[in-house]
Design a protein around this motif. Structure first.
Motif, PDB file in Angstrom:
ATOM      1  N   MET A  40     -18.275-124.174  34.058  1.00  0.00           N
ATOM      2  CA  MET A  40     -18.694-123.959  32.665  1.00  0.00           C
ATOM      3  C   MET A  40     -19.486-122.676  32.509  1.00  0.00           C
ATOM      4  SD  MET A  40     -20.030-127.548  31.115  1.00  0.00           S
ATOM      5  CE  MET A  40     -21.384-126.698  30.320  1.00  0.00           C
ATOM      6  N   VAL A  41     -20.170-122.278  33.580  1.00  0.00           N
ATOM      7  CA  VAL A  41     -21.049-121.111  33.489  1.00  0.00           C
ATOM      8  C   VAL A  41     -20.265-119.849  33.139  1.00  0.00           C
ATOM      9  CG1 VAL A  41     -20.971-120.622  35.969  1.00  0.00           C
ATOM     10  CG2 VAL A  41     -22.883-119.837  34.640  1.00  0.00           C
ATOM     11  N   SER A  42     -19.058-119.709  33.698  1.00  0.00           N
ATOM     12  CA  SER A  42     -18.295-118.495  33.399  1.00  0.00           C
ATOM     13  C   SER A  42     -17.797-118.523  31.963  1.00  0.00           C
ATOM     14  CB  SER A  42     -17.134-118.328  34.376  1.00  0.00           C
ATOM     15  OG  SER A  42     -16.305-119.448  34.328  1.00  0.00           O
ATOM     16  N   LEU A  43     -17.492-119.713  31.461  1.00  0.00           N
ATOM     17  CA  LEU A  43     -17.062-119.838  30.070  1.00  0.00           C
ATOM     18  C   LEU A  43     -18.221-119.453  29.136  1.00  0.00           C
ATOM     19  CD1 LEU A  43     -14.952-120.693  28.043  1.00  0.00           C
ATOM     20  CD2 LEU A  43     -15.546-123.079  28.467  1.00  0.00           C
ATOM     21  N   LYS A  44     -19.412-119.920  29.450  1.00  0.00           N
ATOM     22  CA  LYS A  44     -20.588-119.587  28.637  1.00  0.00           C
ATOM     23  C   LYS A  44     -20.838-118.075  28.667  1.00  0.00           C
ATOM     24  CE  LYS A  44     -25.570-120.712  28.373  1.00  0.00           C
ATOM     25  NZ  LYS A  44     -26.234-119.501  28.824  1.00  0.00           N
ATOM     26  N   ARG A  45     -20.761-117.503  29.838  1.00  0.00           N
ATOM     27  CA  ARG A  45     -21.016-116.058  29.947  1.00  0.00           C
ATOM     28  C   ARG A  45     -19.931-115.256  29.217  1.00  0.00           C
ATOM     29  NH1 ARG A  45     -23.884-113.040  34.511  1.00  0.00           N
ATOM     30  NH2 ARG A  45     -25.439-112.827  32.894  1.00  0.00           N
ATOM     31  N   PHE A  46     -18.687-115.727  29.292  1.00  0.00           N
ATOM     32  CA  PHE A  46     -17.591-115.064  28.583  1.00  0.00           C
ATOM     33  C   PHE A  46     -17.867-115.069  27.073  1.00  0.00           C
ATOM     34  CE2 PHE A  46     -13.742-115.875  26.053  1.00  0.00           C
ATOM     35  CZ  PHE A  46     -13.098-114.654  26.222  1.00  0.00           C
ATOM     36  N   LEU A  47     -18.255-116.218  26.561  1.00  0.00           N
ATOM     37  CA  LEU A  47     -18.506-116.337  25.116  1.00  0.00           C
ATOM     38  C   LEU A  47     -19.668-115.434  24.693  1.00  0.00           C
ATOM     39  CD1 LEU A  47     -18.249-120.229  24.859  1.00  0.00           C
ATOM     40  CD2 LEU A  47     -16.535-118.580  24.059  1.00  0.00           C
ATOM     41  N   GLU A  48     -20.707-115.420  25.511  1.00  0.00           N
ATOM     42  CA  GLU A  48     -21.878-114.601  25.174  1.00  0.00           C
ATOM     43  C   GLU A  48     -21.539-113.111  25.175  1.00  0.00           C
ATOM     44  OE1 GLU A  48     -25.536-117.496  26.643  1.00  0.00           O
ATOM     45  OE2 GLU A  48     -24.602-116.151  28.114  1.00  0.00           O
ATOM     46  N   ASN A  49     -20.747-112.695  26.153  1.00  0.00           N
ATOM     47  CA  ASN A  49     -20.352-111.276  26.212  1.00  0.00           C
ATOM     48  C   ASN A  49     -19.390-110.923  25.084  1.00  0.00           C
ATOM     49  OD1 ASN A  49     -21.889-110.948  28.448  1.00  0.00           O
ATOM     50  ND2 ASN A  49     -20.218-110.995  29.917  1.00  0.00           N
ATOM     51  N   LYS A  50     -18.425-111.785  24.865  1.00  0.00           N
ATOM     52  CA  LYS A  50     -17.369-111.505  23.878  1.00  0.00           C
ATOM     53  C   LYS A  50     -17.937-111.455  22.457  1.00  0.00           C
ATOM     54  CE  LYS A  50     -13.093-111.411  22.240  1.00  0.00           C
ATOM     55  NZ  LYS A  50     -12.210-110.266  22.489  1.00  0.00           N
TER      56      LYS A  50
END
Lengths: 80, 415
Positions: A40-50
């Motif tokens: 989930m952490v990579s999904l959260k980081r992806f959303l925050e960056n995007k």
């Protein structure tokens, strides 16, 4: 909104799906075993960056990340 | 709280559930020393049966090696049975430090610290060296002990697809803002027998300034030209920041493990790793045994060379027989059957033929990936392997799987 849904759905498929599992906007991602809680952490980081947002850790729950539709609702909350 | 009938019932239901789901594990009692030829009582109470063991981690045949047994006896006489203390109080003997120095030299690292097991090493190392400012990026198929260690650590955790270097690079870019990044992998993956691409991983870690962690438990002693491990195979000795490994497989088969690597990281474990601080270390006779194992392996590559030869013979024999195996060159050779019941039936029939090999199926491996995992040893002679191949052919004919494709086996038996 639909564009965001497709962006997130495509990311989930590319990132987590390694066979021909079908993913729709409502497919259970965490409870359905497609995204494990570690990942989930990579999904959260992806959303925050995007979307240039910061999602507090206590809001990034397995329930809030359990489908593309739910994730869109969460992102929109912090876009405002 | 008293252990009431209600409480007993709760656990009885759980255990019944495991049995119903086919997940209940049953131990088989071996009455002989661990070796290629063993005597087994199975099921419990049955007469002893002589079988060939092709499912032990006894890669180098060291578990009952006479020189190792003799060294352990001598260690017992000279240094006693146990320490009755953790290392930093009064639980460190000269031979513990000797073993740490020998492992450091054998693996080509800077320093080494012993742990009661590699499970403990993996359980303690991450929280000892990383903080919440850091990130751990692990291969999705790492061993369960690494996953437990990761769970105990406050650093952020992410994963990359198994052996997918492009995906790993994406993750290194994604987390480039972290104080420290640690890439985590097994050297040899225990279920498939494939190896991590350590040359490419070292390159990526250097490019993105990340630490590299390798659990080489299924490699130490026999992978690489002189058996130093996966880092030797890929030409990156001296470039792995942390190696964990076990003395419970190729390096003697008894027990114990270690963290070996950069001096500062090992020292951090000595100061902070909880399984090291709060548990007795390896018992003196076992330490003496592992020292002898390392002496034997450092003096000659004969045993790892024999293992390599046996592995080639075994892999070729299975392929020629028409069975499907996972490609590779390690002594872990999974014979793919895809269907869980078929894997159990083949295992049972092999046992009847005098071959001890176990079926693995979901959830230990992915759904539809059921298999018999065979493991070859330098303790095997060619006649052992020939007999095992004959048994596989006989059982394979019974189930009509020889020469059949994955699709054909699945069509007949299901996933």
């Amino acid at each position: 909104m639909d564009e965001m849904k497709d962006v997130i759905k495509n990311y989930v498929i590319k990132e987590y799906v390694e066979d021909d599992t079908d993913v729709t906007y409502d497919t259970p991602l965490i409870s359905g075993g497609i995204v494990d809680s570690f990942s989930m952490v990579s999904l959260k980081r992806f959303l925050e960056n995007k979307y240039q947002i910061a999602i507090p850790d206590d809001k990034a729950t397995p329930e809030a990340f359990d489908s593309v539709n739910k994730i869109c609702l969460l992102v929109n909350e912090y876009l405002k | 709280m008293a252990f009431t009938e209600k409480t007993r019932g709760i656990y009885a239901d759980i255990l019944t559930g495991l049995k119903t789901a086919g997940l209940f594990k049953q131990e088989r009692f071996i009455h002989s020393a661990q070796a290629a030829d063993i005597e087994v009582e199975f099921p419990t109470g049955a007469p002893l049966k002589k079988v060939i063991n092709i499912c032990a981690n006894n890669y180098l045949g060291m578990s009952s090696h006479p020189e190792v047994v003799k060294a352990a006896h001598a260690g017992l006489d000279s240094h006693g049975y146990g320490m009755s203390s953790v290392r930093f109080i009064c639980g460190t003997q000269d031979i513990h430090r000797t073993l740490e120095s020998m492992v450091t030299k054998f693996l080509g690292t800077e320093d080494t610290i012993l742990f009661p097991s590699c499970m403990d090493a993996n359980g303690g190392v991450f929280e000892a060296v990383l903080t919440k400012d850091d990130v751990m990026i692990s291969d999705r198929l790492v061993h369960a002990s690494i996953i437990d260690g990761i769970r105990l650590c406050s650093a952020m955790h992410d994963t990359f697809k198994h052996s997918d270097m492009e995906h790993l690079e994406e993750k290194l870019q994604l987390h480039n803002d972290k104080r420290l990044k640690m890439v985590i992998t097994d050297g040899v993956f225990s279920m498939d027998g494939d190896t991590a691409k350590l040359d490419a991983m070292v390159e990526l870690c250097e490019k993105y300034n990340a630490l590299l962690f390798v659990d080489d438990s299924h490699a130490s002693g026999f992978i690489g030209k002189t058996g130093r491990g996966t880092h030797e195979k890929y030409g990156v000795m001296g470039k792995i920041d942390i190696i964990t490994t076990t003395f419970g497989k190729g390096l003697g088969g008894a027990s114990g493990g270690c963290v070996s690597g950069r001096r500062e990281l090992v020292e951090m474990c000595r100061q902070k790793a909880r399984p090291y601080l709060f548990s007795n270390t390896i018992a003196p006779p076992v330490v003496a045994g592992v020292i002898k194992v390392l002496e034997i392996l450092s003096a000659s590559t004969d045993r790892r060379d024999k293992l390599e030869h046996n592995t080639e013979f075994w892999r070729k024999g299975l392929i020629d027989a028409g069975l499907i195996i996972k490609a590779g060159d390690t002594p872990i050779v999974p014979v793919m059957l895809f269907n869980a019941k078929l894997a159990q039936d083949v295992s049972r029939d092999l046992y009847e033929e005098g071959i001890y090999a176990i079926g693995f199926f979901f959830p230990v491996v992915s759904q539809g990936q059921a298999r018999i995992r065979t493991q070859i040893s330098a303790g095997h002679e060619i006649h052992h392997l020939e007999k095992a191949l004959d048994a596989f052919k006989k059982v394979g004919r019974k189930y009509d799987i020889l020469g059949k494709s994955k699709q054909e086996i699945i069509e007949r038996y299901g996933m």
